[in-house]
Design an enzyme around this catalytic site. Structure first.
Site, mmCIF file in Angstrom:
data_model
loop_
_atom_site.group_PDB
_atom_site.id
_atom_site.type_symbol
_atom_site.label_atom_id
_atom_site.label_comp_id
_atom_site.label_asym_id
_atom_site.label_seq_id
_atom_site.Cartn_x
_atom_site.Cartn_y
_atom_site.Cartn_z
ATOM 1 N N LYS A 52 0.844 -1.202 0.000
ATOM 2 C CA LYS A 52 0.000 0.000 0.000
ATOM 3 C C LYS A 52 0.880 1.254 0.000
ATOM 4 O O LYS A 52 0.609 2.210 -0.721
ATOM 5 C CB LYS A 52 -0.955 -0.019 1.208
ATOM 6 C CG LYS A 52 -2.063 -1.048 1.020
ATOM 7 C CD LYS A 52 -2.838 -1.359 2.280
ATOM 8 C CE LYS A 52 -3.774 -2.540 2.019
ATOM 9 N NZ LYS A 52 -4.435 -3.037 3.227
ATOM 10 N N GLN A 96 -4.956 -1.796 9.303
ATOM 11 C CA GLN A 96 -4.694 -3.112 8.706
ATOM 12 C C GLN A 96 -5.282 -4.205 9.598
ATOM 13 O O GLN A 96 -4.952 -4.301 10.782
ATOM 14 C CB GLN A 96 -3.177 -3.313 8.515
ATOM 15 C CG GLN A 96 -2.800 -4.584 7.791
ATOM 16 C CD GLN A 96 -3.339 -4.640 6.360
ATOM 17 O OE1 GLN A 96 -3.242 -3.684 5.611
ATOM 18 N NE2 GLN A 96 -3.926 -5.764 5.990
ATOM 19 N N ASP A 119 -11.487 2.157 3.247
ATOM 20 C CA ASP A 119 -11.716 0.716 3.066
ATOM 21 C C ASP A 119 -13.196 0.424 2.786
ATOM 22 O O ASP A 119 -13.542 -0.669 2.345
ATOM 23 C CB ASP A 119 -11.310 -0.047 4.341
ATOM 24 C CG ASP A 119 -9.931 -0.678 4.211
ATOM 25 O OD1 ASP A 119 -9.521 -0.994 3.082
ATOM 26 O OD2 ASP A 119 -9.274 -0.871 5.254
#
Ligand code: NDP
Length: 283
Positions: A52, A96, A119
């Site tokens: 990322k 995460q 997300d």
């Protein structure tokens, strides 16, 4: 032999487009920043976070890393999320997952401001998708829509079967296909006669997490097959939920593993970050 849907190429195209958008935003004085929180040092999570950060660097997005000890308390983590929510220089916040078991993942996910939830996991964004309002969409299913569209595979009016009903893949996938005017069936572990239902599909999305589960008995001649699964076999090679070798000569298009859906997830995360920053220019 089917057309191979090239996720690497399509994700590279999207990242290139985003790079241009970010450069144009910078000219207007608008920067893009993603805060990435990692708790502990799980090797798989470190690889995902590293990828990322690399994508951010390529596109011109600032990635601000928060590497926290595995024994951090819920309160400390929630405080950090609160600080990032309040920081106007941060456009997107990513935590995460999975988090260590002493932490409450649901509470953390819900603490992220929906405007920074790149997300697309916050209930407000999930709800927005269901009622056709604007919001961030979970990256993997959003990437699958891009794969289909950019490969010229029409969704409107097609029989779409999604196997798997998780909150991050199956359910948002079904909603997105519906939004594109597909006729959508969602299957799961209690579905009766799965091969029969799957064989109806013009577009089959396999997202169950079982290596090479779907063979040629599950696919209709000429269908497009999207394989979301990702598994490392005993031989060290990656494979999906679909038995690629058994299916490839029967279908018209298929995503490979690796190089299909996988690269799209990060590309769409980057897309969401840029969208978050763009909103600053209109508000
Ligand atoms: P989950 O484990 O959360 O969900 C799996 C779903 O599959 C459940 O709805 C389950 O049904 C269903 N299922 C399991 N076994 C069967 C079966 N035998 N027949 C029919 N349905 C079944 O998985 P995720 O959605 O998170 O992920 C699915 C796969 O996609 C995994 O391999 C994961 O690694 C991969 N993945 C890949 C990503 C990428 O970027 N390429 C991103 C995210 C996931 P029920 O609800 O009834 O239990």
């Amino acid at each position: 032999m089917a057309f191979i849907i090239d996720g690497k190429k399509i994700s590279a195209e999207i990242k290139e487009e985003l790079r241009e958008t970010v450069a144009a935003l910078k000219e207007k004085g608008v920067s893009v920043c993603l805060a990435v929180i990692q708790v502990g040092d799980d090797p798989a999570s470190s690889v995902y976070v590293g990828n990322k950060k690399k994508a951010c660097a390529f596109i011109g997005i600032e990635s601000r890393a928060f590497e926290l000890p595995a024994d951090i308390s819920q309160e400390e983590l929630m405080d950090l999320v609160g600080d990032l929510n309040a920081d106007p220089s941060v456009d997107g916040i990513l935590v995460q997952l999975p988090l260590p078991s002493h932490l409450n993942e649901k509470e953390v996910t819900r603490a992220i401001s929906p405007e920074k939830d790149v997300d697309g996991f916050h209930p407000q964004n999930v709800g927005a998708l269901s009622i056709g309002e604007e919001g961030f969409v979970s990256c993997t299913p959003a990437g699958i829509i891009q794969l289909l569209k950019r490969s010229g595979i029409e969704i409107e009016g097609k029989e779409c079967v999604v196997v798997g009903r998780s909150n991050i893949v199956g359910k948002p996938m079904a909603m997105l296909l519906l939004r594109e005017n597909g006729t959508v069936t969602v299957c799961h572990s209690r579905t009766k006669d799965l091969p029969k239902v799957c064989s109806r599909a013009d577009i089959l999305v396999a997202a169950i997490g079982k290596p090479r589960f779907f063979d040629d008995t599950y696919v209709k001649e000429g269908a497009a097959v999207i394989d979301v699964g990702i598994h490392r076999g005993d031989d060290g090679k990656l494979c999906g939920d679909v038995d690629f070798q058994k299916v490839k000569d029967k279908v018209s298009a298929i995503t490979p593993v690796p190089g299909g859906v996988g690269p799209m997830t990060i590309a769409m995360l980057m897309y969401n970050c840029v969208e978050a920053a763009k909103r600053k220019t209109t508000s």
